[in-house]
Design an enzyme around this catalytic site. Structure first.
Site, PDB file in Angstrom:
ATOM      1  CE  LYS A  60      -3.659   4.471  -1.720  1.00 13.89           C
ATOM      2  NZ  LYS A  60      -4.738   4.896  -2.618  1.00 13.89           N
ATOM      3  CE1 TYR A  82      -4.209   1.792   0.721  1.00 13.81           C
ATOM      4  CE2 TYR A  82      -2.784   3.162   2.079  1.00 13.81           C
ATOM      5  CZ  TYR A  82      -3.991   2.956   1.433  1.00 13.81           C
ATOM      6  OH  TYR A  82      -4.973   3.917   1.508  1.00 13.81           O
TER       7      TYR A  82
HETATM    8  P1  NAD Z   1     -13.957   1.636   0.059  1.00 14.90           P
HETATM    9  O1  NAD Z   1     -13.648   0.192   0.251  1.00 14.90           O
HETATM   10  O2  NAD Z   1     -15.135   2.220   0.759  1.00 14.90           O
HETATM   11  O3  NAD Z   1     -14.088   1.956  -1.507  1.00 14.90           O
HETATM   12  C1  NAD Z   1     -13.250   1.351  -2.461  1.00 14.90           C
HETATM   13  C2  NAD Z   1     -13.913   1.434  -3.820  1.00 14.90           C
HETATM   14  O4  NAD Z   1     -13.061   0.771  -4.799  1.00 14.90           O
HETATM   15  C3  NAD Z   1     -15.265   0.706  -3.864  1.00 14.90           C
HETATM   16  O5  NAD Z   1     -16.175   1.432  -4.664  1.00 14.90           O
HETATM   17  C4  NAD Z   1     -14.914  -0.618  -4.533  1.00 14.90           C
HETATM   18  O6  NAD Z   1     -16.019  -1.238  -5.170  1.00 14.90           O
HETATM   19  C5  NAD Z   1     -13.867  -0.149  -5.535  1.00 14.90           C
HETATM   20  N1  NAD Z   1     -13.076  -1.254  -6.077  1.00 14.90           N
HETATM   21  C6  NAD Z   1     -12.463  -2.258  -5.406  1.00 14.90           C
HETATM   22  N2  NAD Z   1     -11.898  -3.118  -6.278  1.00 14.90           N
HETATM   23  C7  NAD Z   1     -12.149  -2.634  -7.529  1.00 14.90           C
HETATM   24  C8  NAD Z   1     -11.845  -3.073  -8.842  1.00 14.90           C
HETATM   25  N3  NAD Z   1     -11.144  -4.207  -9.058  1.00 14.90           N
HETATM   26  N4  NAD Z   1     -12.259  -2.330  -9.896  1.00 14.90           N
HETATM   27  C9  NAD Z   1     -12.985  -1.199  -9.699  1.00 14.90           C
HETATM   28  N5  NAD Z   1     -13.304  -0.727  -8.465  1.00 14.90           N
HETATM   29  C10 NAD Z   1     -12.903  -1.441  -7.400  1.00 14.90           C
HETATM   30  O7  NAD Z   1     -12.627   2.405   0.476  1.00 14.90           O
HETATM   31  P2  NAD Z   1     -12.328   3.951   0.775  1.00 14.90           P
HETATM   32  O8  NAD Z   1     -11.921   4.027   2.186  1.00 14.90           O
HETATM   33  O9  NAD Z   1     -13.397   4.833   0.274  1.00 14.90           O
HETATM   34  O10 NAD Z   1     -11.012   4.148  -0.118  1.00 14.90           O
HETATM   35  C11 NAD Z   1     -11.003   4.833  -1.366  1.00 14.90           C
HETATM   36  C12 NAD Z   1      -9.581   5.295  -1.686  1.00 14.90           C
HETATM   37  O11 NAD Z   1      -9.152   6.168  -0.643  1.00 14.90           O
HETATM   38  C13 NAD Z   1      -8.552   4.160  -1.761  1.00 14.90           C
HETATM   39  O12 NAD Z   1      -7.650   4.432  -2.807  1.00 14.90           O
HETATM   40  C14 NAD Z   1      -7.871   4.238  -0.409  1.00 14.90           C
HETATM   41  O13 NAD Z   1      -6.550   3.752  -0.469  1.00 14.90           O
HETATM   42  C15 NAD Z   1      -7.883   5.740  -0.168  1.00 14.90           C
HETATM   43  N6  NAD Z   1      -7.723   6.125   1.231  1.00 14.90           N
HETATM   44  C16 NAD Z   1      -8.665   5.763   2.170  1.00 14.90           C
HETATM   45  C17 NAD Z   1      -8.480   6.159   3.492  1.00 14.90           C
HETATM   46  C18 NAD Z   1      -9.481   5.829   4.577  1.00 14.90           C
HETATM   47  O14 NAD Z   1      -9.194   6.077   5.754  1.00 14.90           O
HETATM   48  N7  NAD Z   1     -10.654   5.333   4.264  1.00 14.90           N
HETATM   49  C19 NAD Z   1      -7.347   6.887   3.851  1.00 14.90           C
HETATM   50  C20 NAD Z   1      -6.409   7.215   2.875  1.00 14.90           C
HETATM   51  C21 NAD Z   1      -6.620   6.833   1.562  1.00 14.90           C
END
Ligand code: NAD
Length: 277
Positions: free
Chosen positions: A176, A172
Site C-alpha cells: 500500500k 500489505y
Molecule cells: P473484498 O474482499 O470485499 O473485495 C476484493 C475484491 O478483489 C473482490 O472482488 C475479489 O474477487 C477481488 N479479487 C481477489 N483476488 C483477485 C484476483 N486474483 N484477480 C482479480 N480480482 C481479485 O475486499 P474490500 O474490503 O472491498 O477491499 C477492496 C480494496 O480496498 C483492497 O485493495 C483493500 O486492500 C482496500 N481496503 C479495504 C479496507 C476495508 O476496511 N475493507 C480498508 C482499506 C483498504
C-alpha cells in the site's frame, strides 16, 4: 424564495450525469469497495467493466442489477490479476470491446496477517502481485491510450496502511505504501496529458472482507463481536465509525469528474481521522 422539499427532487437526467460516455474499469468489483465504486460510477453515467472472483451466476445478477438502475452497459471480465498478462489483457479487452478505457480504478486486494518471522513467502508474493504489481500492469497498458485522447482518470484504492503501519501486516503495508508512490509517479507523467492519478486511503470500511474478520477475531481473542468492533477494528479510527462503500464511490466519482481535473498525485485518507493522529 421557496425551497423544494428533498423528496420532490428528481435524479439528474442521464445527459447531465458527469461521467456519461466514459468507460470505467474497476478491478476487484464483484464485492465490497470495488462494487460500491462500480455502482457509483454507473449511476454517474459510465459504462462499467466489472472484474473479480466469484460465482458466475451471482456476478451475472450483479451486472443485471447495475444495468437495471441506469442506462449504462456493464460487462464482466474474469481476468485473474495475480498474473501480469491477466492485468494487461483486462485493459486490452476493454479497449477492443468499448473502443476506450477512460477511467481505471485499481481496487483488487487481499490481506494476510502474521509476524514477519513467520510471514509465508507465498503470501508476501501474492499480496505484492495483486495489491501493487497488478496496478502497474493495468496502468502501463491504459496510459498510452489515455494520453492519446488527452483525458484519463486513474484511482488506486490504497489504504490508511499506505500512510501509516500496523504490526503483522508487512506485505500489505509495503504494497500500500508502494501504490501511493506509484500514484505520485503516474500523476507526474500524466500531468501534461489530461491524465490524473490519485490514491484513496480508506481506514476500516464495512465490507465482506471486514465482516469475515470479526467472527474469527472474536473467537481467537475470546471476546464479543461488539468488543472486536470497538476495541480492535475501530481502536485507531477516532470517528468510531466504519466508512461506507457509498462514501468511497462518491469520492471516486468526484475524482473522475471534471471537478477533479486539478487533483492529482494525492493520497486522500477516508479514515475518520486515523492518520491525523
Ligand atoms: P473484498 O474482499 O470485499 O473485495 C476484493 C475484491 O478483489 C473482490 O472482488 C475479489 O474477487 C477481488 N479479487 C481477489 N483476488 C483477485 C484476483 N486474483 N484477480 C482479480 N480480482 C481479485 O475486499 P474490500 O474490503 O472491498 O477491499 C477492496 C480494496 O480496498 C483492497 O485493495 C483493500 O486492500 C482496500 N481496503 C479495504 C479496507 C476495508 O476496511 N475493507 C480498508 C482499506 C483498504
Amino acid at each position: 424564495m421557496t425551497v423544494q422539499p428533498l423528496a420532490e427532487l428528481k435524479p439528474a437526467p442521464p445527459s447531465v450525469r458527469p461521467l456519461s460516455g466514459r468507460v470505467a474499469i474497476v478491478t476487484g468489483s464483484t464485492s465490497g469497495i470495488g462494487l460500491g465504486i462500480a455502482r457509483a460510477l454507473a449511476d454517474a453515467g459510465a459504462d462499467i467493466v466489472l472484474n473479480g472472483l466469484g460465482e458466475l451466476a451471482a456476478i451475472d445478477r450483479l451486472c443485471a442489477q447495475i444495468e437495471a438502475g441506469s442506462d449504462v452497459r456493464v460487462h464482466y471480465d474474469s481476468a485473474n490479476l495475480m498474473r501480469p498478462e491477466g492485468a494487461a489483457r483486462l485493459v486490452d479487452d476493454t479497449l477492443s470491446r468499448f473502443g476506450r478505457a477512460d477511467i481505471l480504478i485499481n481496487n483488487a486486494g487481499i490481506q494476510h496477517v502474521s509476524p514477519i518471522e513467520d510471514f509465508p513467502v507465498d503470501k508476501w508474493d501474492a499480496i505484492l502481485a495483486l495489491n501493487l504489481s497488478a496496478a502497474f500492469h493495468t496502468i502501463r497498458t491504459a496510459f498510452g491510450p489515455m494520453k492519446e485522447v488527452g483525458w484519463g482518470r486513474i484511482v488506486n484504492v490504497a489504504s490508511a496502511h499506505g500512510l501509516v503501519a500496523s504490526p503483522f501486516k508487512s506485505a500489505y503495508v509495503a504494497a500500500k505504501h508502494g501504490i501511493v508512490g506509484l500514484t505520485k509517479t503516474v500523476a507526474l507523467e500524466g500531468a501534461r496529458h489530461g491524465v490524473t492519478c490519485n490514491a484513496i486511503c480508506p481506514g476500516y470500511v464495512w465490507t465482506p472482507l471486514v465482516e469475515n474478520q470479526i467472527g474469527d477475531t472474536a473467537t481467537a481473542r475470546g471476546i464479543t463481536r461488539e468488543e472486536v468492533i470497538e476495541n480492535v477494528l475501530l481502536a485507531a479510527q477516532p470517528s468510531k465509525k466504519f466508512a461506507s462503500v457509498d462514501e468511497l464511490g462518491a469520492l471516486a466519482v468526484f475524482l473522475c469528474s471534471d471537478g477533479g481535473q486539478s487533483i492529482t498525485g494525492t493520497a486522500l485518507p477516508v479514515d475518520g481521522g486515523w492518520t491525523a493522529q
